[in-house]
Scaffold this active site. Structure first.
Site, mmCIF file in Angstrom:
data_model
loop_
_atom_site.group_PDB
_atom_site.id
_atom_site.type_symbol
_atom_site.label_atom_id
_atom_site.label_comp_id
_atom_site.label_asym_id
_atom_site.label_seq_id
_atom_site.Cartn_x
_atom_site.Cartn_y
_atom_site.Cartn_z
ATOM 1 N N GLN A 180 0.843 -1.209 0.000
ATOM 2 C CA GLN A 180 0.000 0.000 0.000
ATOM 3 C C GLN A 180 0.867 1.244 0.000
ATOM 4 O O GLN A 180 0.607 2.196 -0.746
ATOM 5 C CB GLN A 180 -0.939 -0.015 1.209
ATOM 6 N N ASP A 330 -1.931 -11.677 4.382
ATOM 7 C CA ASP A 330 -3.383 -11.689 4.617
ATOM 8 C C ASP A 330 -3.907 -13.093 4.915
ATOM 9 O O ASP A 330 -5.082 -13.264 5.235
ATOM 10 C CB ASP A 330 -4.122 -11.126 3.394
ATOM 11 N N ARG A 361 -4.903 -8.604 14.376
ATOM 12 C CA ARG A 361 -5.211 -10.004 14.024
ATOM 13 C C ARG A 361 -4.484 -11.011 14.905
ATOM 14 O O ARG A 361 -4.929 -12.161 15.018
ATOM 15 C CB ARG A 361 -4.906 -10.270 12.537
HETATM 16 C C1 S3P Z 1 -2.649 -4.674 0.092
HETATM 17 C C2 S3P Z 1 -1.473 -4.728 0.776
HETATM 18 C C3 S3P Z 1 -1.321 -5.352 2.100
HETATM 19 C C4 S3P Z 1 -2.493 -6.275 2.406
HETATM 20 C C5 S3P Z 1 -3.804 -5.637 2.085
HETATM 21 C C6 S3P Z 1 -3.879 -5.287 0.614
HETATM 22 C C7 S3P Z 1 -2.687 -3.992 -1.210
HETATM 23 O O1 S3P Z 1 -1.268 -4.357 3.088
HETATM 24 O O2 S3P Z 1 -2.455 -6.649 3.753
HETATM 25 O O3 S3P Z 1 -4.870 -6.497 2.397
HETATM 26 O O4 S3P Z 1 -3.654 -4.171 -1.976
HETATM 27 O O5 S3P Z 1 -1.737 -3.252 -1.507
HETATM 28 P P1 S3P Z 1 0.115 -3.619 3.461
HETATM 29 O O6 S3P Z 1 0.587 -2.882 2.299
HETATM 30 O O7 S3P Z 1 -0.254 -2.679 4.598
HETATM 31 O O8 S3P Z 1 1.033 -4.709 3.920
#
Ligand code: S3P
Length: 449
Positions: A180, A330, A361
């Site tokens: 993200q 996840d 979690r």
């Molecule tokens: C995601 C990145 C992950 C994941 C989330 C979706 C994404 O989070 O846990 O469900 O779509 O980029 P983080 O980037 O915080 O690790």
């Protein structure tokens, strides 16, 4: 809404799961920024993707649905319009963090809000580097005051870049592997006057990189480093037609269920198997399960897919950490459910990030396991689960977290008697067809409102 789950027969059959949530968010945003019409097929009807869809609609992008196809009338990189009100990202951290990057490069201001769970999730990790490249972005302290430094949470406020101002190049070593954050910074990099050079401790899911490269954006990757230099680029991309693969993070719950219920034999068709996401398949194999990939193909946009077949074999405990953990971040709630039926200890380490997901979690899964009579020890960075004993039926609450709710339902499939999972409406965040999919395989599971 609550789920009632009972121990039932072996799970058998072939199913599909909704489109990948991560790829879906990105496809919607990149379609909005295209020059002209895009068609995106296979999008999940999950609430998180709908939050991203509503956000582009609020910024003047027209969309329409025809069966499985979403048509998006892309407005170009500079075509988004100021929304009439705040943008509500709902429960979706990906929506908020990706939009934060994209909207930092615009000439209009915007405020991003989220639900109660999202409002507790850390946003300093995007605000800090975006400010370092000249964005006018701030967040909110835990006490509810607007701030630009320290521990920050939603709402986020983004002020426009004024005439003559542009985002700057950015060289940034990310302290945590996070797709993200990486994607937020790459999207802001599309609007920057200089290059964006990022590195992360371990490669996180690389969908944004694959998609931008498929669209001709000058982006290069080397291991856990990524480099985007818009000066080499004409800017923008034309309309596209993409098919979203099935979500491995949803398929994970089906595979985990089959690995837990004796006699099960299940195939999940058309699932995305991008190697930055397939940690659970490796973990299943370490634990003694047989997982086979068939009908492999190269999907668009640059995302491999396959049918995943699993046949139940007794599981044994295993150790998870490091790079493998990032590749299945996840899937840890599903793994905790599997660990309850595996012989011996399953030790999950390096998982601090799990504490800042839709809920904590680690704590949530320790509580769920405890309710089923499964011993576990909570660690600062993970959990040790001692499996193999009998499971008693439980009455548990999801804490508003879709993956905790689904993991609890899986435990209900192997516990004696009836299990009740309260607060199960959140499952619609990512896997709205979870219950009918398990029922189609023979599981005894019901929704009750
Ligand atoms: C995601 C990145 C992950 C994941 C989330 C979706 C994404 O989070 O846990 O469900 O779509 O980029 P983080 O980037 O915080 O690790």
């Amino acid at each position: 809404m609550r789920l009632r789950v009972r121990r039932g027969p072996a799970l058998r059959g072939r199913v599909r799961v909704p489109g990948d949530k991560s790829i879906g968010h990105r496809a919607i945003l990149l379609a909005a920024l295209a020059r002209g019409r895009c068609v995106v097929r296979g999008l999940s009807g999950g609430a998180d993707n709908l939050s991203t869809l509503a956000a582009i609609g609020a910024m003047g992008v027209r969309t329409s649905r025809e069966g499985d196809a979403l048509r998006v009338e892309g407005v170009g990189l500079r075509g988004l319009r100021m929304p009439a009100k705040v943008i509500d990202c709902g429960n979706s951290g990906t929506t908020m963090r990706l939009l934060a990057g994209l909207l930092s490069g615009q000439r209009f201001g915007v405020r991003l809000v989220g639900d109660e769970s999202l409002s507790r999730r850390p946003m300093g990790r995007v605000v800090g580097p975006l400010r370092a490249r000249g964005a006018h972005i701030g967040g909110t302290t835990a006490e509810g005051r607007p701030a630009t430094e320290g521990a920050l949470y939603p709402p986020l406020s983004i002020a426009p870049l004024v005439d003559g101002e542009a985002l700057l190049g950015l060289e940034y070593e990310m302290p945590v592997a996070s797709a993200q954050v990486k994607s937020c910074l790459l999207l802001s990099g599309l609007y920057a006057a200089g290059p964006t050079a990022l590195s992360e401790p371990v490669v996180s899911r690389d969908h944004t990189e694959r998609m931008l490269m498929a669209l001709g954006v000058p982006l290069h990757t080397a291991g856990a480093a990524v480099y985007l230099d818009p000066s080499e680029w004409g800017g923008g991309w034309d309309g596209f037609s993409w098919m979203i693969p099935g979500d491995l993070s949803s398929a994970a719950f089906v595979l985990a269920a089959a690995s837990m219920v004796p006699g099960s034999q299940v195939v999940v068709e058309g699932v995305g198997v991008n190697p930055t996401r397939t940690g659970l398949l490796d973990m299943l194999r370490f634990m003694g399960a047989r997982v086979d990939l068939a009908r492999r193909s190269e999907g668009v946009p640059g995302e491999p897919t396959a049918d995943l077949a699993i046949a139940h074999t007794p599981l044994r405990g295993a150790l998870l950490g490091g790079e493998l953990l990032v590749r299945m971040i996840d899937e840890v709630p599903a793994l905790c459910a599997m660990a309850a039926t595996a012989r011996g200890c399953t030790e999950i380490r390096d998982a601090q990030e799990l504490r800042v997901k839709e809920t904590d979690r680690v704590a949530a899964m320790a509580a769920v396991l405890d309710a089923f009579g499964v011993p576990s020890e909570e660690l600062e960075d993970g959990l040790v689960v001692t499996g193999g004993g009998p499971l008693r039926p439980a009455r548990v609450h999801s804490r508003g977290d879709h993956r905790v709710a689904m993991a609890a339902a899986l435990l209900g499939l192997v516990a004696e008697g009836e299990t009740v999972v309260e607060g199960a409406e959140c499952i619609a965040t990512s896997f709205p067809t979870f219950v009918p999919t398990l029922r189609a395989l023979g599981a005894v599971i019901e929704e009750e409102s």
